[in-house]
Write a protein that holds these residues in place. Sequence first.
Motif, short mmCIF file in Angstrom:
data_model
loop_
_atom_site.label_atom_id
_atom_site.label_comp_id
_atom_site.label_asym_id
_atom_site.label_seq_id
_atom_site.Cartn_x
_atom_site.Cartn_y
_atom_site.Cartn_z
N TYR A 145 0.74 -0.96 0.38
CA TYR A 145 -0.03 0.09 0.44
C TYR A 145 0.45 1.55 0.36
N GLN B 244 2.04 3.02 -2.80
CA GLN B 244 1.81 3.81 -3.83
C GLN B 244 0.08 4.48 -2.91
N GLU B 245 -0.32 4.45 -2.18
CA GLU B 245 -1.58 4.80 -1.33
C GLU B 245 -1.80 6.20 -0.28
N ALA C 23 1.99 7.27 -0.74
CA ALA C 23 2.80 8.22 -1.19
C ALA C 23 1.29 8.98 -1.78
N ASN C 24 0.49 8.87 -2.74
CA ASN C 24 -0.41 9.05 -3.46
C ASN C 24 -0.97 10.42 -1.84
N THR D 284 9.68 4.41 -4.88
CA THR D 284 9.71 5.44 -5.59
C THR D 284 8.54 5.88 -6.01
N SER D 285 8.33 6.77 -6.63
CA SER D 285 6.79 7.38 -6.77
C SER D 285 7.56 8.53 -7.81
N ASN D 286 6.81 8.69 -8.88
CA ASN D 286 7.58 9.44 -9.79
C ASN D 286 8.97 10.49 -9.70
N TYR E 29 10.74 7.90 -1.32
CA TYR E 29 9.82 8.17 -0.17
C TYR E 29 9.87 7.28 1.02
N THR F 118 3.03 -4.82 -5.01
CA THR F 118 2.29 -3.94 -5.51
C THR F 118 1.88 -3.80 -6.76
N PRO G 23 0.02 -0.69 -9.02
CA PRO G 23 0.04 0.45 -9.76
C PRO G 23 -1.63 0.44 -9.92
N GLY H 267 -3.63 4.70 -6.65
CA GLY H 267 -2.99 4.53 -5.81
C GLY H 267 -3.90 3.33 -4.18
#
Length: 403
Positions: free
Chosen positions: A85, A87-88, A90-91, A121-123, A127, A356, A358, A362
């Motif tokens: 989770y 990405q959630e 991070a978003n 890593t996101s964008n 993180y 994960t 994507p 997220g």
Amino acid sequence: MKKILVLFILISIITAFSAVEIKISGWPGNPNEETAMMKVVENFNNTHKDIKVVWDPIPGDYKQTLLTRLSAGTAPDIFYIDISYFQEFANKNVLLPLDLYVKKDNYDIDDFYENLIDGFTSNNRLYGIPKDFSTLALYYNEEIFDKYDVEYPTSNDTWQDFLSKAQKLKQNGYETPLVLAADFNRAIPFIIGNDGKLVNDDLSTAITSQKSIEGIEFYVNLINKYGVGFEPSNVGSGWIGEAIANSKVAMGMSGPWTKGFIEEQYPDMKDKIKVVELPVGKKRASMIYTVSWSINRQTKNRQEAWEVLKYLTTEGQKVFTERTSILPSRKSLAQNIKNNSNKVFFDSVEYGIPWTVPTKTGIFSRANDQINSLLKDLFYNKITIEEAQNIINQKYDEWNSSN
């Protein structure tokens, strides 16, 4: 003399009160892991007088409790984030980007396995720093294979080799060759191994593409077509590792946590149960389960939190992994503990896929639950693979919506 003693006490009190407190959190571990974590905290506090670390684990529904505390502004300074989770979070913009800190301190990010770093890593922003990892491999019971005169699995086995050995066990009289779970993440190595993928470039689902569906179909056919696979409950076990340890099955796909479980709870079985890499489809594949140490973007003590995070992922990681069966995410530490019994897990991280999926929001948890339910129905021929494919195509965006 009394004045000097009073002065010393006053200085000590002032120093104690001036130390910045950094609260770190995660879910509670087993007793061995908790002891190791407390040792890490003790070592840090003994060597850093200006920062005091407090370990404050969150029991129960960790993810939801952490989200609630982040929303209320009461979350810890540093906390675990599971890759599933990440990405959630991070978003939601609740994690502090670490790139500038890494660069400023010349922090050795290259010492970590690349797939683990990519997972947090996101964008193009980092993180989280991976605290440890696990991968999937194939456990097998030598005693059962010997008794039923079947060749052992090897790390070079293809899917067909794997299936043939399971079928031969059953033909020779062993009724439950393999334990499987209706968990989507366990089917992912068969999707990726068949040269399929989880998402398209626009983050729409690719689970229903031909190659991906063929991978899922092989996985569920082990139960519903070939009859060599069984869920843990169907062999009188609570989970995959227990079924392996109790000799209820000859094979099962699991991570290093099962190795630790066998060594602690079934020590008489540890020499009978071996581990090899997962069978190979069109290419090698495995899952990567990992957790980061991430910093709360709202922390009032960013520099101190970074100092603690650096320790947790260097000296702290060394202490923690030496005292537990958990695998270090640092390659330099891995070299010190890699041996014949855990080598396959380290080998698998080189080609593994972080757990994960994507999505545009997220969020994947609801979709994961629904797909798990479909896998269960596929196991017992309640639906066809085509029907499952249609349901996913129709419902996928709804499952992943933020509403």
